[in-house]
Design a protein around this motif. Structure first.
Motif, PDB file in Angstrom:
ATOM      1  N   CYS A  51       0.864  -1.190   0.000  1.00  0.00           N
ATOM      2  CA  CYS A  51       0.000   0.000   0.000  1.00  0.00           C
ATOM      3  C   CYS A  51       0.892   1.228   0.000  1.00  0.00           C
TER       4      CYS A  51
ATOM      5  N   ASP B 138      -6.801   1.002   6.112  1.00  0.00           N
ATOM      6  CA  ASP B 138      -6.703   2.440   6.361  1.00  0.00           C
ATOM      7  C   ASP B 138      -7.152   3.264   5.163  1.00  0.00           C
ATOM      8  N   HIS B 139      -6.668   2.877   3.998  1.00  0.00           N
ATOM      9  CA  HIS B 139      -6.883   3.720   2.823  1.00  0.00           C
ATOM     10  C   HIS B 139      -7.995   3.250   1.911  1.00  0.00           C
TER      11      HIS B 139
ATOM     12  N   CYS C  62      -6.605  -2.088   1.641  1.00  0.00           N
ATOM     13  CA  CYS C  62      -5.924  -1.578   2.823  1.00  0.00           C
ATOM     14  C   CYS C  62      -6.978  -1.090   3.815  1.00  0.00           C
TER      15      CYS C  62
ATOM     16  N   TYR D  43       1.350  -5.557   3.047  1.00  0.00           N
ATOM     17  CA  TYR D  43       0.320  -6.228   3.827  1.00  0.00           C
ATOM     18  C   TYR D  43       0.277  -7.698   3.458  1.00  0.00           C
TER      19      TYR D  43
ATOM     20  N   GLY E 106      -0.047   4.256   0.242  1.00  0.00           N
ATOM     21  CA  GLY E 106      -0.517   5.167   1.286  1.00  0.00           C
ATOM     22  C   GLY E 106       0.161   4.905   2.617  1.00  0.00           C
ATOM     23  N   CYS E 107       0.289   3.627   2.975  1.00  0.00           N
ATOM     24  CA  CYS E 107       0.895   3.243   4.255  1.00  0.00           C
ATOM     25  C   CYS E 107       2.400   3.088   4.130  1.00  0.00           C
TER      26      CYS E 107
HETATM   27 ZN   LIG Z   1      -2.856   1.982   3.305  1.00  0.00          ZN
END
Ligand SMILES: [Zn+2]
Length: 505
Positions: free
Chosen positions: A126, A145-146, A143, A133, A128-129
């Motif tokens: 990801c 979170d995103h 993800c 994962y 974003g992170c």
């Molecule tokens: Zn993410």
């Protein structure tokens, strides 16, 4: 010798403007730092910006801007928070600075040779992170979170042998050698370790990094994985690259009861509690002595994030409500350990109840009484009937475990005690009947001094203004050990009311 303490906040990606989640961490760390400075410790406070992330490259490309210019502009918005929120950090490190890149490369080389190895890798990443994962960590293949599908990335990377440190890291946490607060986060980290620590990728190809980041020493084709270089900011900022004096003074703290405190959000706990510790163990560098993990500020129950677009800017909050009220809300109304919701309604309610009607009103009542019944002169020292020592002990215990909400609550309940005392004793009636109220007046004005000092870490400007009404210059205060003793106000000291402390909204 003055006790040293090094306190850090995490370095955010600078791919967008700061939101109030960043502000929360700044304000919490600042309250903590100010408290220990009041105690007389020599505290160094570090903040910074994480500029080597691929996210920055992508955001800059999207904005049609050169990456360097883009990150510089955003980094400034973060360092500007210092003034916006009155945060007293001593240094702000940008990970594109030479002191950092040199330090990160030195750190890489300091890790044990057998701990860094190269292997082909493919995983779900990801952007974003900035992390890989496993399938079971994703929610509906996305993800958590995103809420976007991670990319399948295949390349040859360097890996860090985290697996070799599993037992050691676990032992550090279980034994309390590395205290993690709160307990709940500590247990989450232990559960993560128990699932088995895997070696993790610490570099990416020059191509995937778009040539942006810290080059791996001795391998032109690889750029350090952003987390590997970012975590080392805590030492590179102190001049680790050249074994500088700050590094020796504030990180190594040789021969002292070391205090190196990381403050961070729960989303990056794994990196700080596990990866970073493994990396330091490998490099043979002393560990942080403590880590505090705060929750998120949510908006209608959802995490605030750039990706979700429900972000409240700290600058807007401060412009609307003022600097101290914003700090006061963050520290007092929000849970120090868990998540809590930000809403205008809650803000107004809390502000009005505790600053306008609470501390503000109490200050005005007490100083007015002194002016009215004692010509603004402090009467002879009277005995402490409110248990001030108990309040300070409780405050100290809360601050040491980062329980900012409990700290504020303790000050407020002491202020409420003073209010009750006034209502019960009715000094205006006693004065009318010719009774001696000087002991009562002393108790109140001295209590106000304690309340103001206790609030210095929380609402520095307002607390200084209260002290000024008592004729006390906050900059000239002695150490808390002395100031927290009863009897600081002396007979004959003059007090004078000033403008209103907290206006109604
Ligand atoms: Zn993410």
């Amino acid at each position: 010798m003055q006790k040293k303490r090094f306190v850090t906040t995490t370095i955010p990606y600078v791919n967008a403007q700061p939101h109030i989640g960043h502000a929360l961490e700044f304000v919490q760390a600042d309250a903590y730092v100010r408290y220990f400075r009041l105690l007389g410790e020599d505290v160094r406070f570090l903040a910074g910006s994480d500029e080597n992330s691929l996210k920055n490259v992508q955001a800059a490309e999207k904005a049609g801007e050169d990456v360097g210019t883009f990150v510089a502009r955003h980094a400034k918005a973060f360092s500007d928070l210092q003034a916006v929120l009155n945060v007293s950090f001593d240094d702000f490190i940008r990970t594109t600075e030479e002191r950092h890149t040199k330090g990160a490369q030195k750190f890489w080389q300091a890790c044990k040779k057998e701990d860094i190895y190269k292997k082909p890798y493919s995983g779900l990443y990801c952007v974003g992170c900035e992390m890989f994962y496993s399938e079971d960590e994703l929610v509906d293949g996305k993800c958590p979170d995103h809420k976007v599908e991670p990319q399948l990335v295949e390349e040859e990377n360097y890996f860090f042998r985290l697996s070799a440190y599993q037992d050691q890291i676990k032992e550090l946490i279980v034994s309390g050698t590395l205290p993690i607060t709160p307990e709940r986060r500590k247990n989450e980290m232990l559960a993560f370790i128990d699932r088995g620590l895997e070696d993790f990728s610490i570099s990416r190809s020059h191509e995937r990094a778009h040539g942006w980041g810290v080059p791996v020493p001795g391998d032109e084709e690889q750029i350090m994985y952003v987390w590997f270089d970012a975590l080392s900011n805590y030492i590179t900022a102190l001049g680790y690259a050249e074994d500088g004096a700050l590094y020796k003074d504030y990180w190594l703290q040789v021969g002292q009861d070391r205090a190196v405190v990381h403050m961070l959000g729960k989303g990056v706990a794994r990196f700080h509690v596990i990866y970073w510790i493994g990396m330091l163990l490998s490099a043979g560098i002393p560990l942080p002595t403590e880590e505090f993990i705060h929750g998120y500020i949510t908006s209608e129950g959802e995490k605030m994030s750039k990706t979700l677009g429900n972000v409240v800017a700290p600058k807007d909050a401060v412009e609307t409500y003022g600097q101290d009220p914003t700090r006061f809300f963050f520290l007092g109304a929000l849970s120090a350990y868990g998540d809590s919701d930000f809403s205008d309604e809650r803000f107004k309610e809390y502000y009005t109840a505790h600053l306008v009607n609470g501390v503000g009103n109490l200050t005005s009542r007490i100083v007015t009484m002194l002016e009215k019944y004692a010509d603004g002169k402090v009467p002879a020292v009277a005995e402490d009937t409110l248990g001030i020592t108990g309040m300070w002990k409780t405050l100290d215990a809360h601050m040491r475990v980062f329980a900012f909400d409990k700290y504020v609550e303790t000050v407020l309940s002491f202020a409420a005690k003073c209010d009750t005392l006034i209502s019960e004793q009715k000094p205006w009636e006693k004065a009318k009947n010719g009774e001696d109220i000087s002991a009562l007046l002393y108790t109140l004005i001295e209590s106000l001094r304690h309340i103001a000092i206790a609030l210095l870490p929380i609402i520095p400007v307002a607390a200084e203004r209260i002290l000024a009404q008592l004729g006390i210059d906050a900059a000239a205060l002695d150490s808390l050990e002395k100031e927290s003793a009863w009897g600081g106000m002396k007979e004959g000291d003059t007090v004078a009311k000033s403008d209103i402390l907290f206006a109604r909204l």
